[in-house]
Design a protein around this motif. Structure first.
Motif, PDB file in Angstrom:
ATOM      1  N   GLU A   1       0.825  -1.219   0.000  1.00 11.58           N
ATOM      2  CA  GLU A   1       0.000   0.000   0.000  1.00 11.58           C
ATOM      3  C   GLU A   1       0.856   1.264   0.000  1.00 11.58           C
ATOM      4  OE1 GLU A   1       0.667  -1.002   4.349  1.00 11.58           O
ATOM      5  OE2 GLU A   1       0.355  -2.090   2.465  1.00 11.58           O
TER       6      GLU A   1
ATOM      7  N   GLU B   1       0.834  -4.299 -10.730  1.00 13.42           N
ATOM      8  CA  GLU B   1       1.261  -5.499  -9.990  1.00 13.42           C
ATOM      9  C   GLU B   1       1.162  -5.279  -8.484  1.00 13.42           C
ATOM     10  OE1 GLU B   1       5.282  -8.185  -9.510  1.00 13.42           O
ATOM     11  OE2 GLU B   1       4.555  -7.701 -11.518  1.00 13.42           O
TER      12      GLU B   1
ATOM     13  N   GLN C   1      -0.937  -3.364  -6.940  1.00 11.56           N
ATOM     14  CA  GLN C   1      -2.365  -3.403  -6.599  1.00 11.56           C
ATOM     15  C   GLN C   1      -2.886  -4.830  -6.550  1.00 11.56           C
ATOM     16  OE1 GLN C   1      -3.605  -0.797  -9.774  1.00 11.56           O
ATOM     17  NE2 GLN C   1      -3.892   0.951  -8.388  1.00 11.56           N
ATOM     18  N   LEU C   2      -2.390  -5.682  -7.452  1.00 10.26           N
ATOM     19  CA  LEU C   2      -2.790  -7.087  -7.443  1.00 10.26           C
ATOM     20  C   LEU C   2      -2.275  -7.788  -6.191  1.00 10.26           C
ATOM     21  CD1 LEU C   2      -2.198  -8.026 -11.198  1.00 10.26           C
ATOM     22  CD2 LEU C   2      -4.388  -7.768 -10.024  1.00 10.26           C
ATOM     23  N   ARG C   3      -1.071  -7.440  -5.743  1.00 11.75           N
ATOM     24  CA  ARG C   3      -0.520  -8.061  -4.537  1.00 11.75           C
ATOM     25  C   ARG C   3      -1.315  -7.681  -3.300  1.00 11.75           C
ATOM     26  NH1 ARG C   3       4.576  -6.591  -6.744  1.00 11.75           N
ATOM     27  NH2 ARG C   3       4.846  -4.921  -5.208  1.00 11.75           N
ATOM     28  N   LEU C   4      -1.936  -6.511  -3.338  1.00 13.59           N
ATOM     29  CA  LEU C   4      -2.675  -6.023  -2.173  1.00 13.59           C
ATOM     30  C   LEU C   4      -4.029  -6.724  -2.032  1.00 13.59           C
ATOM     31  CD1 LEU C   4      -2.441  -3.969   0.111  1.00 13.59           C
ATOM     32  CD2 LEU C   4      -3.562  -2.289  -1.356  1.00 13.59           C
ATOM     33  N   ARG C   5      -4.535  -7.282  -3.113  1.00 12.15           N
ATOM     34  CA  ARG C   5      -5.866  -7.904  -3.066  1.00 12.15           C
ATOM     35  C   ARG C   5      -5.839  -9.248  -2.338  1.00 12.15           C
ATOM     36  NH1 ARG C   5      -7.616  -6.696  -9.369  1.00 12.15           N
ATOM     37  NH2 ARG C   5      -7.760  -4.410  -9.156  1.00 12.15           N
TER      38      ARG C   5
END
Length: 326
Positions: A209, A320, A322-326
């Motif tokens: 984040e 990428e 943002q995808l890791r944060l999901r």
């Protein structure tokens, strides 16, 4: 977070920074010395100045806490009374003023070394920045959260103390806001180009984040074409000719009467060194290390992707993260 949320405007109301004055004075002392050895000048002062101090003074490396010493040196160099000598003495007094970073230094020499005092002072006067960073997002562009995160990971274990981290983060925040103030000022703005290693865009240190906010700021800066700031992402896997973790080439104003030589700062690990270009108008050669590093700068310029490709690389890293944060 918008660009203006990070780039806080703050006026300084200060005159010539001490390191710029010291840099210019040192270059003039070297020209005045000519083919004489530094030891000969020291002997001509009656050894009232040590060789190591004179060497640092000529290199512009030291804040001059006793300007009258420069008068003794000018006598030894046989600089006659007149406008030129008066100018050099004025530079000596300007070079005696403490810079803003000194207040972070008190009792914290281990995290605020002499090189950082000098670098921050030179940045106050630079008209052009060329920065290569292979470790992190350059300090001038960091968000506060990113700065705190990176500092916690990059400080040596022996210095990883909450109080010392706060000193480093505070200094970086002030450095960032002063750079932003210069960009917001009505006077001529500095031009800056930042080259960031592609791997840096993916280093989230376990806090995606924080990286997301930082990457958004980089995109805001890239898309704001009114700012005299360029960001390029370095993708080449070819080793650089000289070991570099952080490199900064600073260019200064070039008036006919007060032309300041350019400087390159090269940091490898926790060791930083300054290299001075030639004093314009004198024909004096630049420091050989400066020449090598200047060539490296040109090499980075030629190999780095352009605006559109760099923007795409930052967008890919943001996606990428943002995808890791999901």
């Amino acid at each position: 977070m918008a660009v203006n949320d990070t780039f806080i405007s703050r006026g300084s109301g200060e005159g010539r920074p001490w390191a710029e004055a010291g840099l210019l004075l040192g270059a003039h002392l070297e020209v005045a010395r000519g083919h004489r050895k530094q030891s000969e000048v020291v002997e001509a002062t009656g050894n009232r100045v040590s060789k190591s101090y004179y060497s640092r003074l000529e290199g512009g490396e030291v804040r001059i806490d006793k300007p009258h010493i420069v008068s003794i040196i000018l006598d030894a160099l046989k600089v006659a009374p007149g406008t030129h000598r008066d100018h050099l003495m004025a530079l000596a007094f300007e070079a005696s003023q403490e810079g803003w970073a000194a207040r972070f230094r008190s009792g914290h020499r281990e995290v605020v070394p002499d090189s950082m005092l000098r670098l921050t002072s030179l940045e106050e006067a630079a008209a052009e920045f060329f920065v290569v960073d292979r470790i992190a997002v350059p300090g001038q562009l960091q968000t506060e959260a990113y700065s705190k995160l990176v500092t916690g990971y990059t400080l040596p274990a022996s210095l990883r103390d909450a109080g010392l981290q706060d000193v480093v983060v505070g200094l970086r925040a002030e450095r960032r806001s002063r750079f932003a103030a210069r960009l917001a000022a009505d006077q001529p703005k500095p031009r800056a180009r930042f080259f960031i290693e592609e791997a840096v865009l993916y280093a989230d240190f376990g806090r995606p984040e924080v990286l997301i906010d930082q990457l958004r700021i980089l995109l805001d800066i890239v898309e704001n074409r009114t700012l005299p700031v360029g960001i390029r992402v370095m993708t080449s896997r070819t080793p650089l000719a000289v070991a570099v973790s952080t490199l900064a080439r600073l260019g200064f104003r070039k008036s006919l009467t007060d032309a300041v030589p350019d400087v390159i700062y090269n940091e490898t690990g926790r060791t930083g060194a300054f290299h001075r270009g030639s004093l314009p108008g004198t024909g004096e050669p630049a420091d050989p290390d400066y020449t090598d590093l200047d060539d490296l700068v040109d090499n980075v310029l030629m190999r780095a992707p352009g605006y559109r490709d760099s923007r795409r690389l930052i967008e890919n890293a943001l996606l990428e993260a943002q995808l890791r944060l999901r």
